[in-house]
Design a protein around this motif. Structure first.
Motif, short mmCIF file in Angstrom:
data_model
loop_
_atom_site.label_atom_id
_atom_site.label_comp_id
_atom_site.label_asym_id
_atom_site.label_seq_id
_atom_site.Cartn_x
_atom_site.Cartn_y
_atom_site.Cartn_z
N LYS A 1 0.87 -1.17 0.00
CA LYS A 1 0.00 0.00 0.00
C LYS A 1 0.91 1.23 0.00
O LYS A 1 1.89 1.28 0.74
N TRP B 1 1.47 5.25 0.60
CA TRP B 1 0.97 6.38 1.38
C TRP B 1 1.77 7.63 0.99
O TRP B 1 3.01 7.59 0.96
N SER C 1 -3.59 7.12 1.92
CA SER C 1 -3.43 5.96 1.04
C SER C 1 -3.81 6.37 -0.39
O SER C 1 -4.94 6.80 -0.64
N ARG D 1 -1.58 1.25 -4.78
CA ARG D 1 -0.82 0.03 -4.49
C ARG D 1 0.33 -0.11 -5.46
O ARG D 1 0.29 0.42 -6.56
N TYR E 1 5.97 -1.79 7.61
CA TYR E 1 6.04 -0.55 6.85
C TYR E 1 7.49 -0.15 6.58
O TYR E 1 8.42 -0.67 7.19
#
Length: 101
Positions: A21, A23, A28, A31, A57
């Protein structure tokens, strides 16, 4: 006019080949698939880019984007232990994200 942030992802060693994902500035925006690339239009200025997957992350990377310019980042797993129990203990070390241009 806007600028662009482009992300690429090589396969390498991946226990979890699902899409990360993406950011940007805490929002967000899409993808990034394994062996994939993605582009995101952003306003000129400084932005924070981060990737996540299953509670793991990357570190946030600060990117300055100028009007009409493209900034490129590359990502991948941070070594073969990244998505093992070690990655669960230190989730911020699982995904490696680096500014390339």
């Amino acid at each position: 006019m806007s600028g662009t942030i482009t992300l690429t992802r090589r396969s390498g060693f991946q226990l979890r080949p699902r899409a990360y994902k993406v950011w940007i500035d805490g929002i967000s925006v899409g993808r990034l698939a394994q062996n994939g690339a993605a582009e995101f239009a952003v306003d000129p200025g400084v932005h924070l880019v981060e990737l996540s997957l299953d509670g793991m992350y990357s570190k946030k990377v600060q990117v300055e984007v100028r009007e009409g310019a493209t900034r490129r980042l590359h990502c991948g797993a941070n070594g073969p232990l990244a998505f093992s129990a070690f990655g669960l203990l230190l989730p911020g070390l699982a995904i490696k994200l680096t500014l390339t241009h």
